[in-house]
Design an enzyme around this catalytic site. Sequence first.
Site, PDB file in Angstrom:
ATOM      1  N   GLU A   1      42.216  30.851  32.757  1.00 33.01           N
ATOM      2  CA  GLU A   1      43.115  31.887  33.288  1.00 33.01           C
ATOM      3  C   GLU A   1      43.904  32.623  32.209  1.00 33.01           C
ATOM      4  O   GLU A   1      45.070  32.308  31.940  1.00 33.01           O
ATOM      5  CB  GLU A   1      44.064  31.276  34.326  1.00 33.01           C
TER       6      GLU A   1
ATOM      7  N   GLU B   1      38.200  26.429  40.491  1.00 34.51           N
ATOM      8  CA  GLU B   1      39.407  25.961  41.190  1.00 34.51           C
ATOM      9  C   GLU B   1      39.483  26.649  42.543  1.00 34.51           C
ATOM     10  O   GLU B   1      39.205  27.851  42.648  1.00 34.51           O
ATOM     11  CB  GLU B   1      40.698  26.321  40.428  1.00 34.51           C
TER      12      GLU B   1
HETATM   13  C1  FCB Z   1      46.033  27.607  38.649  1.00 37.38           C
HETATM   14  C2  FCB Z   1      46.070  26.734  37.413  1.00 37.38           C
HETATM   15  C3  FCB Z   1      46.143  25.251  37.712  1.00 37.38           C
HETATM   16  C4  FCB Z   1      47.067  24.966  38.881  1.00 37.38           C
HETATM   17  C5  FCB Z   1      46.715  25.838  40.059  1.00 37.38           C
HETATM   18  C6  FCB Z   1      47.548  25.589  41.287  1.00 37.38           C
HETATM   19  O1  FCB Z   1      46.506  28.879  38.324  1.00 37.38           O
HETATM   20  O2  FCB Z   1      44.931  26.951  36.628  1.00 37.38           O
HETATM   21  O3  FCB Z   1      46.529  24.586  36.557  1.00 37.38           O
HETATM   22  O4  FCB Z   1      48.363  25.123  38.497  1.00 37.38           O
HETATM   23  O5  FCB Z   1      46.835  27.189  39.711  1.00 37.38           O
END
Ligand code: FCB
Length: 481
Positions: free
Chosen positions: A199, A387
């Site tokens: 990110e 994620e």
């Molecule tokens: C993302 C991050 C991860 C976690 C989630 C909820 O942006 O990569 O580390 O904090 O959000």
Amino acid sequence: MKGMTRREFGAAAAASAAVAFTDSRLLAAAPPAKPDKVLRYPAGFVWGCSTSAYQIEGAVDEDGRTPSIWDVFAHNSGKTFEGQTGDIADDSYHRYKEDIALLRNLGVGGYRMSIAWSRIFPNGTGQPNPRGLDYYDRVIDELLANRIQPFVTLFHWDLPEALPGGWQSRATALAYADYAGYVARHLSDRVSHFITTNEFVCFTDSGYRDGRFAPGLKLSAAEANQVRHHGILAHGLGVQAIRANARPGAQVGLAENPEVFVPVIEDQRNIEAARRATRDRNAQFLTAVMEGAYPESYLRREGANAPRIEPGDMKAIATPLDFVGLNVYEPKYVRADDSPQGYAIVEPPASFPRMASPWIYVGPECIYWAVRNACDLWRPKAIYITENGCSSDDVMNAEGRIDDTDRLMYLRYNLTNLHRAVLDGYPVKGYFLWSLIDNFEWDDGYSKRFGIHYVDFSTLKRVPKLSAEWYREVTRQNAVV
Ligand code: FCB
């Protein structure tokens, strides 16, 4: 219905339905049972969970680890919830076997974890610390012994504090490449998937422009754009360093959270607007990485503040990837309009549903559009959802259960929409749920729980939530359940 409460109305309706169902003529006319699983995923699809080093490990000064910018920020900035830090977090550094047992019980085939750079190079660069690598050796061996494939992220925001200037310095991108190459050389006998960075926006803009994340700076637009450039340059040089050092066949990608644009109405004009917005609003990160150039519109917008680019930078940044990892949480709705940019963002009304973290608007179709927009624009070879998940206000009930039906709802509808992308033929290869366990949620400290296992932060005991039971069934059936 006059005079009836809603509840009484419901009870009356249920009673009449029950009468109808006992009528054998109606039963005989009932439609045939549906095939048991409609939303099955392809064979070989990787189900996994995701975590990151600073959020779970603790043991911040053990075996030669030095502070990262997140240690310093959590301790000194006053900007984390109640001043909380990752000093202990989930103590996964010592309890990794227990955590891997949780993964095994879920029946997952993959685990996305990250490596703490300052365990490997306490000075950020120069002399490596063998005890740091030993820890990850043990974790990886334990994963493989349980037939779980490690997906290793090399940088999830915990930059070594020792690096002068942090991401403001171009030298940090070069140091990162050395570190990435070193790790790939040592782990690629057992690790086949490497993720360079996590990110861009969160370790560049949030840390250096908005001051919300480490290192907590509020730089000018020109300086912040330079930080962004160093971030994507590190990624590109990292891909090259990993390829040069890893065994042949190692797969290299990144984990990126582009802004995800969902067409308000699925017609041609709005679908095109979503694609245009995706390219334009992610210009400084994913677009530059996938296209090897900053789009004209970005350079025009930034004018004199645009980043300074050295010869060869853009080529390195666009080094071809084996996969693109997408971190997907929430949608932005968009519609076509007649402005020069050809789209307009539609702001959500105050009543739009959200999860426990107010930034997570619930729009599960975003996972479909994240895949579709990226694939239609850039045709990546493979996509992983690196994620997806949500926070919820989990409470343990009197029987000791955590019935997180809201998380379950969120996940189920995300997987339903991801399945649509699979049916469309997009190359989606796996899904990593954020997160395996409740953990240190950056500036929210321990106040926001994202795990499918509950962690009691006073005892560090892990307890599976209802969502863990559900995910286990998803992996068993390879389908949405
Ligand atoms: C993302 C991050 C991860 C976690 C989630 C909820 O942006 O990569 O580390 O904090 O959000």
